[in-house]
Design a protein around this motif. Structure first.
Motif, short mmCIF file in Angstrom:
data_model
loop_
_atom_site.label_atom_id
_atom_site.label_comp_id
_atom_site.label_asym_id
_atom_site.label_seq_id
_atom_site.Cartn_x
_atom_site.Cartn_y
_atom_site.Cartn_z
N GLN A 23 0.86 -1.18 0.00
CA GLN A 23 0.00 0.00 0.00
C GLN A 23 0.90 1.24 0.00
N LEU A 24 0.79 2.01 -1.06
CA LEU A 24 1.74 3.11 -1.26
C LEU A 24 1.01 4.34 -1.77
N GLY A 25 1.69 5.49 -1.61
CA GLY A 25 1.20 6.70 -2.25
C GLY A 25 1.80 6.76 -3.64
N VAL A 28 -2.66 3.92 -3.50
CA VAL A 28 -2.85 2.71 -4.29
C VAL A 28 -2.46 1.47 -3.48
N ALA A 29 -3.02 0.34 -3.89
CA ALA A 29 -2.61 -0.95 -3.34
C ALA A 29 -2.07 -1.76 -4.53
N ASN A 70 -10.93 -3.07 -5.58
CA ASN A 70 -10.20 -2.25 -4.61
C ASN A 70 -9.93 -2.98 -3.30
N TYR A 71 -8.97 -2.44 -2.59
CA TYR A 71 -8.53 -3.07 -1.34
C TYR A 71 -8.33 -1.98 -0.30
N GLY A 87 -7.27 2.33 -4.44
CA GLY A 87 -7.34 1.84 -5.81
C GLY A 87 -6.26 0.78 -6.02
N SER A 88 -6.66 -0.33 -6.61
CA SER A 88 -5.69 -1.42 -6.77
C SER A 88 -4.93 -1.30 -8.07
N LEU A 89 -3.66 -1.74 -8.04
CA LEU A 89 -2.86 -1.96 -9.25
C LEU A 89 -2.54 -3.44 -9.29
#
Ligand SMILES: Nc1ncnc2c1ncn2[C@@H]1O[C@H](COP(=O)(O)OP(=O)(O)O)[C@@H](O)[C@H]1O
Ligand SMILES: [Mg+2]
Lengths: 368, 235
Positions: free
Chosen positions: A94-96, A110-111, A167-168, A172-174
């Motif tokens: 999990q990051l910005g 984002v995750a 999503n998690y 927002g998921s990647l």
């Protein structure tokens, strides 16, 4: 019964107030339910989309991705457990993220998932350095073909397409390869010391019953905690608390509906004392009169629910995607209607004693 | 119905009926030593001052109230010891009431007010509808069948109430001051209707009245004073 229905048809104005209030309560119930479902979905869609019977974490992790580590030897041990048919690694960071060209507010949460078994709605794992983005990230300015920069280390990831409802934890998921995930995690959390063979969890498919397989895996390895996907959803941070909070608000709302119905039909019963007295004098049983009353409560509730269901669906269509996490499902509508019907029957039954007490002699007496 | 039936049951037999109301600590004896028989098809006028026990007598004869002591037999059925449930079924099947104040269901038409009786008991459906139409015709309000009570005059409403009392083919109909809310002319019309209906159908009736003039529509007059029935006079 016929009399009760005729009264509803011929004197709708008497029931408009109650129908109106119950419509609002019913709409509130559906809105709260849709909000709960939407919020929880935002946190758990990524897990729910996993194509697997089980999610396996390491024991020490207490079922959290962040702390869970599964290396190749543990993975082999799990793979060789009888009944296990498929195993795929899964990791999340999990990051910005910096989204170029999105003005001064260019940060998006984002995750980043690294995966092997493609979740539902997600294509198979893309080449390293590329990722599919959840379409909710479009609201943060993410575009196809764009390279976004993850975390303080600004690890580049190219967005090659969009997927939806994945999503998690509200982010927002990647969706990327395990290598892409490892690269980003190592660069942004250098203290993690992540080996090349390490994943956070395994998506496992099994022959036969999932629960039995989970137990077998955990006793065989002695180092894992295996959960069904359903169970894993509840382990996502905050989901239980959210569910409990919403359920108590929904419960209180249902109780308010019950009180409204009880008060309204008590008033109606008081108003009808003379009429009920006459009907009893000519041979109506209390049971028949009360059944008519309960029927009216149920019909009013159904009408209110239909109006509210329509309004709820309109709301669902009108609210722009991504603004409010509101998701009205058919099962939520049904649950709300059932809850209200229960409130209607229990609420109207408060008038039963009053109906029983009405004396047929009151009809014939010249007094009162 | 059968004229060959020798032992025809009386429409009503009251024996030594006493009714005491308890209000707080005091007791009101509303009816005492009341003996009254009404033959099948007979119309009895019950005359007495206000508070003399007329309504109480009708209520007991019709199974709305239970007597404190004494026997009440209606159409051969002894209802003296009936439970309130049994009394409800009895009222539904065996007696008719016409109350002092008109008590129609306000949101039902004249015809529907008659059919309520059918809905409360064993439903007969189309037979009941036929019966309702026939009764409305006899009462001279067939053209008002689809009017709500609010669209009817006082006399018409009282006719609908009479029709409702006839719907269950009762053994006995109890009229509690059926004309007191009407003027003299309308009252006489309603009394004529009552007499005709009862005589045509062979139904017994008690008609409570203040007005001595109404007694001429009845076969016999019974006077009541302070809860005691006094000598009867035939017409
Ligand atoms: N429910 C009741 N409780 C107490 N007293 C009553 C009740 N109904 C009637 N009474 C009393 O019983 C007496 C007879 O009343 P009622 O039968 O109504 O007389 P009527 O119909 O001849 O005017 C009166 O004194 C009346 O006050
Ligand atoms: Mg009276």
């Amino acid at each position: 019964m016929k009399i009760a229905l005729r009264e509803l048809v011929r004197r709708p104005s008497r029931f408009i107030a109650a129908t109106g209030i119950l419509t609002l309560i019913s709409l509130l119930l559906m809105f709260l339910g849709g909000l709960a479902d939407g919020l929880i979905a935002q946190s758990t869609n990524a897990i729910e989309a996993q194509r697997g019977d089980l999610l396996v974490f390491s024991t020490a992790s207490r079922n959290s991705f962040v702390r869970s580590r599964i290396d190749s030897s543990l993975r082999e041990a799990i793979t060789s457990v009888p009944g296990v048919t498929e195993v795929g690694g899964l990791g999340v960071a999990q990051l910005g993220a910096r989204v170029p060209g999105n003005g001064p507010r260019d940060l998006a949460d984002v995750a980043l998932f690294g995966y092997e078994i493609a979740p539902r709605g997600v294509p198979s794992s893309p080449p390293d350095g590329q990722a599919y983005a959840d379409s909710s990230l479009k609201a943060d300015g993410v575009r196809k073909g764009q390279t976004i920069l993850l975390g303080p280390a600004r690890t580049p990831v190219e967005i090659i397409g969009f997927v939806s409802e994945t999503n998690y934890s509200g982010q927002g998921s990647l969706w990327a390869s395990l290598t892409t995930w490892r690269t980003a995690l190592r660069a942004n959390r250098p203290q993690e010391q992540l080996g090349d063979d390490v994943v956070q969890a395994l998506v496992v498919n099994v022959d036969g019953a999932a629960h039995a397989a989970a137990q077998l895996i955990d006793t065989t390895t002695g180092a894992t905690s295996s959960l069904t996907v359903r169970e894993a959803i509840d382990e996502v941070g905050g989901v239980r608390a959210q569910r409990n909070t919403f359920n108590s608000i929904i419960g209180v709302t249902g109780f308010i509906a019950l009180v409204v119905i009880a008060l309204f039909f008590t008033l109606l019963t008081v108003e009808r004392t003379a009429l009920y007295g006459v009907l009893k004098a000519i041979g109506a049983r209390s049971r028949t009169l009360f059944a008519g009353l309960a029927l009216q409560a149920v019909v009013v509730t159904i009408i209110a629910s239909i109006i509210a269901g329509g309004l709820g669906l309109i709301l669902d269509a009108v609210i722009p995607a991504g603004s409010v996490p509101y998701q009205l499902s058919a099962s939520r509508i049904v649950t709300s209607v059932v809850l209200l019907l229960f409130a209607a029957i229990v609420g109207s039954s408060f008038s039963l004693r009053r109906v029983l007490k009405i004396d047929p002699a009151s009809a014939i007496g010249s007094t009162s | 119905m059968s004229t060959t039936n020798v032992a025809v049951d009386l429409a009503l037999r009251m024996e030594a009926v006493r009714k005491v109301y308890r209000v707080g600590d005091s007791e009101i004896v509303a009816l005492d030593h009341a003996d009254l028989t009404v033959a099948p098809g007979e119309i009895v006028a019950l005359v007495g001052p206000s508070g003399s026990g007329k309504t109480t007598l009708c209520s007991i004869a019709g199974g709305i109230l239970s007597a404190t002591s004494g026997r009440v037999v209606v159409g051969g059925t002894d209802i003296s010891d009936f439970s309130s449930k049994e009394l409800t079924a009895f009222r539904q099947s065996t007696v008719g009431f016409v109350f002092q104040s008109v008590n129609l269901v306000p949101f039902l038409t004249a015809r529907e007010n008659l059919l309520v009786v059918d809905e409360l008991g064993r439903r007969t459906g189309s037979a009941a509808r036929k019966r309702a139409d026939a009764i409305l015709g006899e009462l001279g309000i067939a053209d008002r069948a689809n009017n709500l009570p609010s669209q009817l005059s006082g006399g018409q409403r009282q006719r609908v109430a009479i029709g409702r009392a006839l719907m269950n083919e009762p053994r006995l109909v109890l009229f509690d001051e059926p004309t007191s809310a009407l003027d003299t002319k309308l009252g006489e019309q309603v009394m004529t209707v009552i007499r005709n209906e009862m005589k045509n159908r062979g139904i017994a009736a008690i008609v409570v009245t203040h007005d001595e003039r109404n007694t001429r529509y009845c076969d016999r007059t019974v006077h009541i004073v302070d809860g005691r029935l006094e000598g009867t006079s035939s017409h």
